[in-house]
Every structure is written in C-alpha cells, then in structure tokens.
Design an enzyme around this catalytic site. Sequence first.
Site, PDB file in Angstrom:
ATOM      1  N   GLU A   1      40.115  28.570  43.537  1.00  0.00           N
ATOM      2  CA  GLU A   1      39.294  29.633  44.136  1.00  0.00           C
ATOM      3  C   GLU A   1      38.031  29.056  44.777  1.00  0.00           C
ATOM      4  OE1 GLU A   1      38.980  32.348  40.815  1.00  0.00           O
ATOM      5  OE2 GLU A   1      40.785  33.411  41.410  1.00  0.00           O
TER       6      GLU A   1
ATOM      7  N   HIS B   1      47.975  36.141  39.480  1.00  0.00           N
ATOM      8  CA  HIS B   1      46.668  35.652  39.935  1.00  0.00           C
ATOM      9  C   HIS B   1      46.206  34.517  39.023  1.00  0.00           C
ATOM     10  CE1 HIS B   1      45.009  38.936  42.759  1.00  0.00           C
ATOM     11  NE2 HIS B   1      46.332  38.956  42.784  1.00  0.00           N
ATOM     12  N   GLU B   2      45.430  33.601  39.579  1.00  0.00           N
ATOM     13  CA  GLU B   2      44.887  32.432  38.848  1.00  0.00           C
ATOM     14  C   GLU B   2      45.978  31.526  38.281  1.00  0.00           C
ATOM     15  OE1 GLU B   2      43.622  35.616  37.552  1.00  0.00           O
ATOM     16  OE2 GLU B   2      42.131  35.620  39.126  1.00  0.00           O
TER      17      GLU B   2
ATOM     18  N   GLU C   1      38.395  39.103  46.679  1.00  0.00           N
ATOM     19  CA  GLU C   1      37.429  39.430  45.614  1.00  0.00           C
ATOM     20  C   GLU C   1      36.129  38.636  45.769  1.00  0.00           C
ATOM     21  OE1 GLU C   1      39.177  38.493  41.823  1.00  0.00           O
ATOM     22  OE2 GLU C   1      39.629  36.450  42.380  1.00  0.00           O
TER      23      GLU C   1
HETATM   24  C1  NOJ Z   1      40.872  38.190  38.784  1.00  0.00           C
HETATM   25  C2  NOJ Z   1      41.846  38.736  39.760  1.00  0.00           C
HETATM   26  O1  NOJ Z   1      41.958  37.920  40.898  1.00  0.00           O
HETATM   27  C3  NOJ Z   1      41.412  40.138  40.122  1.00  0.00           C
HETATM   28  O2  NOJ Z   1      42.231  40.655  41.133  1.00  0.00           O
HETATM   29  C4  NOJ Z   1      41.446  40.986  38.884  1.00  0.00           C
HETATM   30  O3  NOJ Z   1      40.974  42.253  39.197  1.00  0.00           O
HETATM   31  C5  NOJ Z   1      40.570  40.391  37.790  1.00  0.00           C
HETATM   32  N1  NOJ Z   1      40.884  39.020  37.595  1.00  0.00           N
HETATM   33  C6  NOJ Z   1      40.719  41.122  36.477  1.00  0.00           C
HETATM   34  O4  NOJ Z   1      42.013  40.928  35.972  1.00  0.00           O
HETATM   35 CA    CA Z   2      41.220  35.578  41.113  1.00  0.00          CA
END
Ligand code: NOJ
Ligand code: CA
Length: 704
Positions: A172, A484-485, A509
């Site tokens: 990120e 994600h992640e 985000e």
């Molecule tokens: C990081 C994610 O990328 C995001 O989309 C999510 O809302 C938050 N974590 C909470 O899970």
């Molecule tokens: Ca993220």
Amino acid sequence: MKKYLLPSFFILLVFQLCNAQELKSPNGNFTMTFSLLNDGTPTYALTYKNKAVIKPSKLGFELKDDKNSLLNHFTVSDTKSATFDETWKTVWGEETAIRNHYNELAVTINQKETNRKIIIRFRLFDEGLGFRYEFPEQKDLIYFVIKEERTEFAMTGDHTAFWIPGDYDTQEYDYTESKLSEIRKLFKSAVSSNASQKQFSDTGVQTSLMMKANDGLYINIHEAALINYSCMNLDLEDKTFVFQSHLTPDAQGNKGHIQAPSVSPWRTIIASYDARDVLASRMTLNLNDPCKIEDTSWIKPVKYVGVWWEMITGKSSWSYTNDFPSIQLGVTDYSKAKPNGTHGANTKHVKESIDFAALHGFDGVLVEGWNVGWEDWFGHEKDYVFDFVTPYPDFDVVEIKNYAKSKGIKMIMHHETSGATRNYERHIDKAFQFMNNHGYDAVKTGYVGNIIPLGEHHYSQSIINHYQYCVEKAAEYKIMLNAHESVRPTGICRTYPNMIGNEAARGTEFQAFGGSKPNHTTILPFTRLMGGPMDYTPGIFEMDISKLNPANNSHVNTTLANQLGLYVVMYSPLQMAADLPENYNRFLDAFQFIKNVPVAWTESKYLEAEPGYYLTIARKDKNSNNWFVGNNNGVKPRTSTISLDFLEKGKKYDATIYADAKDADYKTNPQAYKITKQKVTNKTKLSITSAAGGGYAISIVESK
Ligand code: NOJ
Ligand code: CA
C-alpha cells in the site's frame, strides 16, 4: 482451437551452442540463451530485436544447512523443446478469448556429487519470457529448506523504474519514479506508514516492477502462479544494476519449505518498445493452469455500492458501541451496550443502500461493520478477533436478506480477519455456510495488521497457502472472493476465476488517509494489475473529505472525470461506486456513466499508454455492440488524440463524452467537468484535453 506439443526433433528453435541452448519466441523477436558457467552455475540471458534485455544472469538456490546448495557444479543431462498454441475462453476478463502461444525449452541439470537434479523450464512468448524451477521426484532431494532463491535479473543500464519499497507485508505505497541508481537515496521517503510493514533493504523493490530503458524499451518483471511458495521481492545491486530475488521469510527466517516433486512460481519478463504491449500481454494468465472449477455459471462480474466510504472517511463507524474498553468474543455482552449512534451497518441504513442500488441498477451492496468485534479489532494482534457469524444487535440479517432479495440486490459479505489467519481458518466453514444461508455469494476479506501466527508475514509461504486455501474453500461454497491486504495477484484467477478481486496495492481508501499521488492510476495497470484485477473502489465525486467528516482534511487527488475514466482504465470484474448516495445525487448527469459502464467485456484496445503519464483504453461491452473509453492523466495537462477505428465499419454510434472542463485541476477545481454528445463512426478522431490529475470517459452506443 489449435494446440501443438511437438518433441524437439521437429523444431529447429533450440540450438546446442557449445554448452549453450538458444530459444526463440514464436515471432523471432526474443531470444533466450541458457548456459552453464565454467563452475557449472546455470545462467540465462534475454534479447529483444537483437538488443539485450537481461544480461547473463545466474539461476539457483542457496539451501539451509546444505553446503552444496543448488547453485553450481551442474552439468546438463537433458534438454527438451516444444511449441504450444492454444486459444482458451475466459470466464471473465479483458476479452472473451486468449491466445497462449509459446516455444519452450526444459533443461535438466544434474549435480553429480550430490546426485540431485532440477529442471529449469523456459517459455518464450511474443511478449516475453517466463521460467520456473522444477524439483522432480528423486531419492536425494525430497525435503529441503530454501535459504534464498538466487535468481538474478541483470539490467543493461540505469533504467527509469516505477517502484514501491520492497516489503514483506504491504504493497500500500505510492509509486516513485526514479533511475535505478536513485532508489537507495529515495528509499526512506518512499516508505509511508502502514498497519503492518517490514522492509529488508534500502534497494529492495516489489514486483510487478515497471521500467523504461534509455532507448525506450519497456521492461516488466513479475511472477506468475505463486502457489505454495513465498512471494518474491527484488533487491538491487545498484552499482551493476543486477536485481537479486529476495523471498519473504517465515517466522524462523526460512524462505521456503519444499517437498519434491514441486515447482516454483514462474519468473516473468515482458518487454516491448510500445508500452501498450505490456498492458495487452496475457503472459501472466497463460503461465497459470487452466480453470479448475468445472461449473463456473455462478461466477458473475459485479457492480456494487456499499456502506463503506462513510467509515473510511470517519463519517460513521464500524463499531456499534463505545462502552467497552476491550472485547472478548463470546464473553462480551452486547445486549446491554449503548449504541454509539455512529454505527453505519444498521438495518435502516443498509436498506437505504439497497434502495439506492436498486434504483440505479447495481448488482450488489457491501456492508462492513455488521459483525461483533469491531470495537477492539486492531492493534493488539488478537487471535480470536471475529467469529464472522454474529451480527450486531442493530443489523437484522434475515430482514436485510429478504429486503435485498425483494429488490433484486445481492448482499456482499465482509470478513476482516485482522491478520489472524488461523482464526479465519477456524471459522471459515461456518462463515461460508452462513453466507450460503443468507444469500451472500461474494465476500470481501481483509488482513489489516500483523499476521497471526506472529512472526509470519503477509507474503510468507504459509500465508500464501492460507490465501489459496480460502480461494479453494470459497469455490466449494460457490462464493466469489475479493481479498484485501493479501499478496499481490499472479494470475491465479485463471485457475480459480471465483477470485474476482484483490486489493494488494494502494487503493482509493488512501485518498481519505492523506491522499495518493495524482498519477497513481497511470502506473497501477503496469504494475499491480499485471497479475490480476484490483478492487480499487473508484467513483469518488466529493474530493474534499472534510465535507463528509470535518475532522478529516484529506483530499482526493484526482478530478471527477478522472474517477469516471477509472471504470475503463482499471479493468476489474468487480467495480464499486464508492462514494455516498448524496454525492451521486448532486452530479446525476456524471453518475450516469457509472450506471452505464459494463463490468464484462469482449475486447480491449490500448489506445495510448505511458506509465506515470497517461493511459487511454477502449473496451467493448460483452452484452451489446457498445464501446466505452477511459483516460487517466498524470500531473501535466495533456490533449489525447484517439481514432475510433475500432468501431464497426458502416455503423453509426452516439458518443457521450465526460471530460474535464477547461479550468479543471485535481487540486483546485476537481469537480469541473463537461458532458458533450456527438455522432461518431469508425472514421471519427477525437481530441480531448485532460487536466492535471484528470481524465475522461466516453460511452459509445450504437445508434437506433
Ligand atoms: C482495509 C481495507 O482495504 C478496507 O477496504 C476495509 O474497509 C478496512 N480494511 C476494514 O476491513
Ligand atoms: Ca487496504
């Protein structure tokens, strides 16, 4: 559909040149040369149109507690060559059919004194090279531990690179454009903070790495089919410009636990003098196995909205109450807790989202913060953090299920694991069954924070195996998955097309966490998207985040027209309209593009491309003869000139152009756009100016 696999005596593509083997790409532009050094070290080199792309580079492995390792003292015991040509159908993708055409050379090398052998398999496509290590079944090489993979990628000079810091836990980051020789001095400034991160060297970078040589050659290095192996970073020797593979360690510092027979992921090198060819390459997908899911009829592209951006911006909360200093699952009693009044995922509000989705023709609604545990989800490396089946008292899962169904909307599940991979595996069957029972056919997972078991990294081998376990488990339950992640994709979505999305990069985000560079999305398609689609969550219309939450001064560093262009530029079968309904209601004429743009395509044309500067892509709708064009621009205003010669000859179309207004600017005037309509044919040429951080979008609809 054609398919050939011919033994070597039919093919004159491989020449034995005094201990060296040569392999040519089908069109002859690439040549790969394999050879052994005097001490028996395997090497490869790659040329494109007779110019070096990769100078002679070593191959091999350093093994743990093994003085011989798999580095040298090899002799070639066998070579096999073949050619392959097949066209396969996608379940979803940038096109409906993909040609997989390559020449192959498999070299078996033996280490006499240890009685061990490995195979190095090279596949040369018209776009570039893929190669991997294979460990066949054998008596003297069964279980072993990799101390480090020693694959080199020797560059020919001080190329320009679009890089993010090498890291075991996160991608990120904003991209930095610099010469290779400048990485060391820029490294610290390229590292921004993250909930979990670990760099290993101030010349370490991640793949997919995009570069441009002084003579204009574009070079991309990545990997394909990352399965049961750790993720590769690259470490640069910045005097010689040689990249060294650097695998992600496990909690003990080991880089791979291997049991033969097995194979490594493919190491990939794509090169061309035209940046558009990099985007059009399907080599990464082609190096993955064909689809393993027999019935794919349940896998469908999704356009969705969500109860999400409001939490990301801090306008509302994931958590339900402020009463508890900490939470223990199964112990904390929510029934007596006072609601905090900011909880986003409440039944009434979710129903409003469902109404908005239904009114505007979306497929799904994502809701985050629906399940207990969010008051204490992050920062304490908790193991039992969520159970994924217990809703908050104000989230009526049955009422929402029935309401969504009555409106023709699919609910999208959210499973934040907080990096607790073991806890997720513990609950996954029940959680997926709960989804089946309540009408959810897609899940967004997340891995915020340090990985548990502690000491493991987001990109360690066993955590790669966790992600794969989840994909395969989801397929069992007919669930589409968007992680994600997790690790950046490597084309596995060909084999498991239920993996319809991934984040694994700096997504939208971050526009609410301080902002991203205005040219970010002109780089992502050349880097992160090389391995598969991204859940980038575009569609932000209000760039001033303090309008949503006065305590958040972040600014979205793009124009509104740029946000529209993203729906075409950033290919994904999963596209979100991420902003709040009230912001779309203010700009309904621009919102119309998001409503119209498809998420399934038959064909894609790469009209203009320069990483870091601009991108223009046209795609044809899978369900009509309509085309859609998207442009994203970097920080310098630029006029894009495109020909619509991809349209069907003799047909007339109505084009609607959503462009930056003359005075638009990502910082000072991001919401200035203009919408124009005109008749177009395949003879039409268009010139459209994009602002700094701007872009445009066009819908081209067949005239009635
Ligand atoms: C990081 C994610 O990328 C995001 O989309 C999510 O809302 C938050 N974590 C909470 O899970
Ligand atoms: Ca993220």
